[in-house]
Design a protein around this motif. Sequence first.
Motif, PDB file in Angstrom:
ATOM      1  N   LEU A  74      72.503  38.281  51.061  1.00 15.25           N
ATOM      2  CA  LEU A  74      73.301  39.458  50.756  1.00 15.25           C
ATOM      3  C   LEU A  74      72.578  40.566  50.015  1.00 15.25           C
ATOM      4  N   LYS A  75      72.598  41.769  50.340  1.00 17.35           N
ATOM      5  CA  LYS A  75      71.932  42.819  49.642  1.00 17.35           C
ATOM      6  C   LYS A  75      73.073  43.842  49.334  1.00 17.35           C
ATOM      7  N   VAL A  76      73.173  44.318  47.982  1.00 13.51           N
ATOM      8  CA  VAL A  76      73.983  45.533  47.673  1.00 13.51           C
ATOM      9  C   VAL A  76      73.310  46.420  46.802  1.00 13.51           C
ATOM     10  N   ASN A  77      73.602  47.700  46.959  1.00  7.86           N
ATOM     11  CA  ASN A  77      73.102  48.758  46.519  1.00  7.86           C
ATOM     12  C   ASN A  77      73.946  49.757  45.658  1.00  7.86           C
ATOM     13  N   THR A  78      73.700  50.303  44.615  1.00  6.44           N
ATOM     14  CA  THR A  78      74.312  51.274  43.835  1.00  6.44           C
ATOM     15  C   THR A  78      73.410  52.383  43.654  1.00  6.44           C
ATOM     16  N   ASP A  79      74.086  53.640  43.159  1.00 10.95           N
ATOM     17  CA  ASP A  79      73.408  54.924  42.874  1.00 10.95           C
ATOM     18  C   ASP A  79      72.473  55.091  43.872  1.00 10.95           C
ATOM     19  N   GLU A  80      71.189  55.682  43.382  1.00  8.77           N
ATOM     20  CA  GLU A  80      70.186  56.070  44.237  1.00  8.77           C
ATOM     21  C   GLU A  80      69.708  55.174  45.400  1.00  8.77           C
ATOM     22  N   ALA A  81      70.073  53.771  45.186  1.00  5.26           N
ATOM     23  CA  ALA A  81      69.430  53.031  46.293  1.00  5.26           C
ATOM     24  C   ALA A  81      70.668  52.964  47.546  1.00  5.26           C
ATOM     25  N   GLN A  82      71.895  53.360  47.472  1.00  5.22           N
ATOM     26  CA  GLN A  82      72.731  53.590  48.437  1.00  5.22           C
ATOM     27  C   GLN A  82      71.940  54.327  49.722  1.00  5.22           C
ATOM     28  N   SER A  83      72.293  53.773  50.952  1.00  6.35           N
ATOM     29  CA  SER A  83      71.764  54.582  52.110  1.00  6.35           C
ATOM     30  C   SER A  83      72.714  55.849  52.404  1.00  6.35           C
ATOM     31  N   GLU A  84      73.717  55.813  52.069  1.00  3.88           N
ATOM     32  CA  GLU A  84      74.548  57.230  52.035  1.00  3.88           C
ATOM     33  C   GLU A  84      75.050  57.371  50.588  1.00  3.88           C
ATOM     34  N   LYS A  85      75.003  58.637  50.057  1.00  2.00           N
ATOM     35  CA  LYS A  85      75.505  59.172  48.783  1.00  2.00           C
ATOM     36  C   LYS A  85      76.925  59.345  48.795  1.00  2.00           C
ATOM     37  N   LEU A  86      77.686  58.225  48.621  1.00  2.00           N
ATOM     38  CA  LEU A  86      79.120  58.254  48.531  1.00  2.00           C
ATOM     39  C   LEU A  86      79.475  58.559  47.151  1.00  2.00           C
TER      40      LEU A  86
END
Length: 171
Positions: A74-86
Amino acid sequence: MNIQLIQCTTNNLIDLQSIGRDTFYETFHDQNNTENMSTYLDEAFSTEKLTAELQNPYSLFKLLFVNEELAGYLKVNTDEAQSEKLGPDYIEIERIYILSRFHKLGLGKVLMEEAMKIALHMQKTKVWLGVWEQNSNAIAFYEKVGFQKTGTHSFFMGEDEQIDFIMTKQL
């Protein structure tokens, strides 16, 4: 069946490269040409790229073991790491991958539950992911656990532009 999730660090780089390459290849090699697949695997799972992702404070990887055998991740991203800035209320599930020989054991649900725990721990209120429009099994799974299609974005496999559905879920 003994299931174990461990947080991945640079100490687990070789395992992450292996499971990442193997699961992506299994999932998508039939729908993509060999050259594009090879180039993508070399770039996405290079030592340099994965090391940078593992050291990014806004990304988190978890390795999934079944009876002490590496089965998925599993890989999760928040903030600047997101591939789309939602936005800051969102966490992205960038990858949920399981080796095909471990499919139909409920492991996707295990990884999804882990992603939801991480999101709640980080006080996020929304979860999103991108899924290839032709990956009907994954789309059905995400809909079953409460995700809805809310948009699209492009994913490039070499020069081949592919469309991913953006799916979101309110926590």
